[in-house]
Write a protein that holds these residues in place. Structure first.
Motif, PDB file in Angstrom:
ATOM      1  N   SER A   1      28.122  34.109  46.548  1.00  0.00           N
ATOM      2  CA  SER A   1      29.532  34.154  46.160  1.00  0.00           C
ATOM      3  C   SER A   1      29.719  35.076  44.961  1.00  0.00           C
ATOM      4  O   SER A   1      28.746  35.568  44.371  1.00  0.00           O
ATOM      5  N   GLU A   2      30.969  35.275  44.605  1.00  0.00           N
ATOM      6  CA  GLU A   2      31.278  35.997  43.366  1.00  0.00           C
ATOM      7  C   GLU A   2      30.643  35.264  42.190  1.00  0.00           C
ATOM      8  O   GLU A   2      30.658  34.032  42.122  1.00  0.00           O
ATOM      9  N   GLN A   3      30.071  36.009  41.274  1.00  0.00           N
ATOM     10  CA  GLN A   3      29.495  35.408  40.074  1.00  0.00           C
ATOM     11  C   GLN A   3      30.613  35.009  39.112  1.00  0.00           C
ATOM     12  O   GLN A   3      31.521  35.797  38.840  1.00  0.00           O
ATOM     13  N   LYS A   4      30.546  33.785  38.608  1.00  0.00           N
ATOM     14  CA  LYS A   4      31.602  33.249  37.757  1.00  0.00           C
ATOM     15  C   LYS A   4      31.048  32.809  36.403  1.00  0.00           C
ATOM     16  O   LYS A   4      29.876  32.475  36.276  1.00  0.00           O
TER      17      LYS A   4
END
Length: 309
Positions: free
Chosen positions: A105-108
């Motif tokens: 996933s997108e890194q948050k």
């Protein structure tokens, strides 16, 4: 001969299952700038790098854009959740998730200590799950000057005096406020939680610099949320500096792996009863350059797919 063959055929499915245990080890190399790496094992002793030792995911967040101390936890729905140290002096931790450990996933950013003006860092985050509350915990080490009981430090330690903090989350989207997790009378980093039976064991590093401890110890509670007694065990590691413990059960043993960071190699201890620990550092083999990570069990099919990359 026919009877023996029949018996073998009857036992073969069970033998096959016994031989199909698969374990992964998430780790970083160098300073963490190269991102996420994986090694695998089927016996808990010999670990081999996957994908030719190249990175599975490059770090994109934090001041330094590092991916140190990657901790991975698989939830009951099969999703892998990962947190990591994004930089030496960040007040955040990184987060990403995956179904297959390849596509992420997108890194948050999880803002865990930005509300504390003098907090120095957020090191070695880990994930645990508390069955009583159905909540995930993310916990890490932070120094807040003047907040904790003083310990004798040294010039090299730069006044660092860590304690463990945590947040809870039901979904890795919303998070509780930050709270104290473990506050002993010594500087502590690199805590990890291992569930066995009805108890949760916390393996941790006594980080006191003067006199130098730098060893792994244990405390336990009946909930991942604790409270964990601050009177911890004697060291379970030997006369060397050890950090970054991670625990996994392989057969009749619980293995605790750790970074012998001054010796630039990995070590391990193991136990059948969680009381008596045998040093098996001379029996384990890890990829060269491996640093602080997490050991966890995966399905044999997932391992086979990763080995093809």
């Amino acid at each position: 001969m026919k009877i023996r063959s029949l018996v073998f055929l009857m036992l073969f499915p069970f033998l096959a299952i016994a031989q199909k245990e698969a374990y992964l080890f998430s780790y970083f190399i160098k300073n963490g700038e190269d991102g996420l790496h994986f090694a695998y094992s089927t016996d808990g002793l010999t670990w081999q790098a996957l994908k030719g030792g190249t990175s599975f995911l490059q770090p994109l967040i934090g001041k330094d854009k590092l991916m140190r101390d990657p901790c991975i936890y698989q939830d009951k729905n099969g999703t892998f959740h990962m947190v990591w140290t994004s930089g030496w002096w960040d007040k955040i931790v990184g987060y990403a998730s995956s179904k297959d450990l390849v596509n992420w996933s997108e890194q948050k950013v999880i803002s865990v200590m930005e509300h504390e003006p003098t907090a120095k860092n957020s090191w070695a985050p880990e994930i645990a799950y508390d069955k009583k509350t159905n909540l995930f915990l993310i916990f890490w080490a932070t120094t807040i000057p003047g907040r904790h009981t003083d310990v004798a430090d040294s010039e090299k330690e730069k006044g660092l005096n860590h304690r463990m903090y945590y947040v809870t989350t039901p979904d890795f989207k919303t998070f509780s406020e930050t709270k104290m997790y473990f506050n002993p009378e010594f500087s502590v980093i690199d805590a990890t939680i291992f569930e066995k039976g009805k108890e949760y064991y916390m393996f941790l590093k006594n980080e006191n610099p003067k006199p130098a401890e730098k060893n792994i110890r244990i405390t336990k509670a009946n909930s991942a949320l604790g409270p964990f007694p601050t009177q911890v065990s004697a060291p379970i590691t030997g006369d060397y500096w050890a950090e970054g413990p991670t625990a996994i059960e392989v057969g009749e043993y619980v293995y605790v792996y750790f970074d012998k960071y001054t010796q630039h190699k990995y070590g391990a201890v193991r136990s059948k009863d969680m009381k008596t620990w045998e040093d098996v550092s001379d029996q384990v083999k890890f990829p060269e350059g491996i640093r602080h990570g997490t050991a966890f069990k995966v399905s044999p099919s997932l391992l086979e797919s990763l080995k093809k990359l």
